[in-house]
Design a protein around this motif. Structure first.
Motif, short mmCIF file in Angstrom:
data_model
loop_
_atom_site.label_atom_id
_atom_site.label_comp_id
_atom_site.label_asym_id
_atom_site.label_seq_id
_atom_site.Cartn_x
_atom_site.Cartn_y
_atom_site.Cartn_z
N ILE A 196 0.82 -1.22 0.00
CA ILE A 196 0.00 0.00 0.00
C ILE A 196 0.85 1.27 0.00
CG2 ILE A 196 -1.67 1.34 1.36
CD1 ILE A 196 -2.91 -1.32 2.19
N MET A 197 1.85 1.32 0.87
CA MET A 197 2.62 2.56 1.02
C MET A 197 3.49 2.92 -0.21
SD MET A 197 1.34 3.68 3.66
CE MET A 197 2.27 5.14 3.95
N PRO A 198 4.11 1.97 -0.90
CA PRO A 198 4.91 2.37 -2.07
C PRO A 198 4.12 3.13 -3.14
CG PRO A 198 5.59 0.20 -1.37
CD PRO A 198 4.36 0.56 -0.57
N PRO A 199 2.92 2.67 -3.55
CA PRO A 199 2.18 3.47 -4.54
C PRO A 199 1.76 4.84 -4.01
CG PRO A 199 1.27 1.25 -4.44
CD PRO A 199 2.26 1.38 -3.33
N ILE A 200 1.39 4.90 -2.72
CA ILE A 200 1.05 6.21 -2.14
C ILE A 200 2.27 7.11 -2.16
CG2 ILE A 200 0.39 7.38 0.01
CD1 ILE A 200 -1.45 5.03 0.60
#
Length: 141
Positions: free
Chosen positions: A39-43
């Motif tokens: 989740i955090m890498p694309p955000i």
């Protein structure tokens, strides 16, 4: 006293609780990986290539380290608010997953309390055809 403790420890609720804690710990590991690795890498990319886990504020007036790891290595006191953001996202995902599970359990309990049993699954088409063939053969003979 030992006998009472043994009865308490071997009661179903205690064993269920132990299993729940172990599964919860494993589930937390999965959710942490989901947040940190998926989740955090694309955000971060959408926000210009930033990594939340590396967001921090140095609490000293000295030169601010480049990364949180460098600050920890140097012994610089920091407020690691990026890790807190990740923890909030983890909590939200775990809470939502538990909400879904408990909601489904409550629906099932309500149906059982009303006397409604879940409808049995329809037999496979193959079985239905074989039963029809059997019945036709019985009718002939």
């Amino acid at each position: 006293m030992f006998k009472e403790f043994r009865e308490f420890a071997l009661r179903g609720n205690v064993l269920d609780l132990a299993v729940g804690i172990i599964i919860g710990a494993a589930f937390t590991t999965i959710v942490t990986s989901l947040v940190n690795d998926i989740i955090m890498p694309p955000i971060g990319v959408l926000m210009g290539g930033v990594d939340f886990s590396n967001y921090f504020v140095s609490l000293t007036s000295a030169a601010s380290p480049v990364s949180l790891e460098a600050a920890k290595t140097a012994g610089v006191p920091v407020l690691a608010y990026g890790k807190f953001i990740n923890a909030l996202i983890n909590f939200t995902i775990v809470s939502f997953a538990l909400f879904i599970v408990i909601r489904q359990m409550n629906h099932l309990k309500a149906r059982i309390a009303k006397g409604e049993e879940p409808a049995p699954a329809a037999p496979p088409r193959q079985e239905v055809l074989l039963e029809e063939i059997r019945d036709l053969l019985k009718a002939r003979g």
